[in-house]
Scaffold this motif. Structure first.
Motif: not given
Length: 264
Positions: A130-137
């Motif tokens: 899961a890397d949604l937070a990184d991609r959003m940031q």
């Protein structure tokens, strides 16, 4: 709107609808408190209490001061403040991130029961990548706030794909104002990505875990895992209902909740 405040200075703003046993409704993701409008009319016989999640709407001042590691603990304390202010033990009904908050609150506060619709818990194999937070940031840092929120919508609300995302967003009541909450959603997603479901959840109250066949597969898997980790729970899966189940099929879901609460 009503407010209550804890001895520690935590102020909770909430709406109250109807009379009866208190039923606290905890929204998830980027949904506003209005998410519950289709649901409340079907909760006849209960006092539906709808708080505004901290960091979303009326409590924006603290969002820049809260780290990803503190987000869930902050929300649990927020709900505990409301629980402690009520004259009788409430029922907690949470959707998605609100469901995770409801379950965690019930490990620390005395509640009558918990209803958790697809709690925002990631299975181990899914969370590992899961890397949604990184991609959003990354998108936020590039000045692409709308694109960051679109990534959230695509992965969380439409993980199986959507033909015309822009058309869907045009009908979404919180778009585009919700882009102001992009940083808060990043912190929320980091909290979800870091959360590990324990093998046993110390919840004394009975819990109704709900899921739908048309929701994301990883959330259906997590609903089953959450059910297994609870000492007193019932798992119900609704055919043809998505992750937006409470707002999508409020009559069916409210009837299941009422049956559970009458027989617990």
């Amino acid at each position: 709107m009503q407010t209550t405040q804890s001895d520690a200075g935590i102020e909770v703003t909430y709406e109250r609808h109807g009379d009866g046993p208190p039923l606290i409704l905890l929204h998830g993701g980027m949904a506003p408190t209005e998410y519950w409008q289709p649901v409340v009319p079907h909760l006849d016989g209960y006092a539906a209490i709808v708080p505004q999640r901290p960091g979303f709407g009326t409590c924006l001042d603290d969002r820049a001061e809260t780290s990803a590691d503190e987000v869930l603990a902050r929300e649990v304390e927020y709900v505990r403040t409301l629980v402690d202010a009520l004259e009788e033990e409430p029922i907690l009904f949470g959707h998605s991130y609100g469901a995770l908050t409801a379950i965690e609150t019930a490990t620390k506060a005395a509640v009558a029961a918990v209803v958790a619709y697809e709690p925002a818990i990631l299975p181990d194999d899914y969370r590992a990548d899961a890397d949604l937070a990184d991609r959003m940031q990354t998108l936020i840092d590039a000045g692409k706030r709308r694109e960051a929120v679109k990534r959230y919508v695509e992965q969380v609300l439409h993980p199986d794909g959507i033909d015309d995302l822009d058309a869907w967003l045009a009908e979404w009541p919180v778009w585009p104002a919700c882009t102001d909450l992009a940083e808060e959603v990043v912190r929320m997603n980091r909290a979800v990505e870091r959360y590990r479901l324990p093998s046993s959840l110390a919840v004394a109250a009975p819990v109704l875990v709900l899921t739908g066949t048309d929701g994301p597969g990883f959330l259906r898997e997590s609903a089953r895992a959450t059910h297994d980790a609870l000492p007193h729970s019932r798992l119900v899966e609704f055919d043809g209902v998505s992750h937006s189940g409470p707002a999508e099929a409020p009559d069916v879901i409210a009837a299941e909740i009422d049956s559970f609460l009458r027989t617990r």
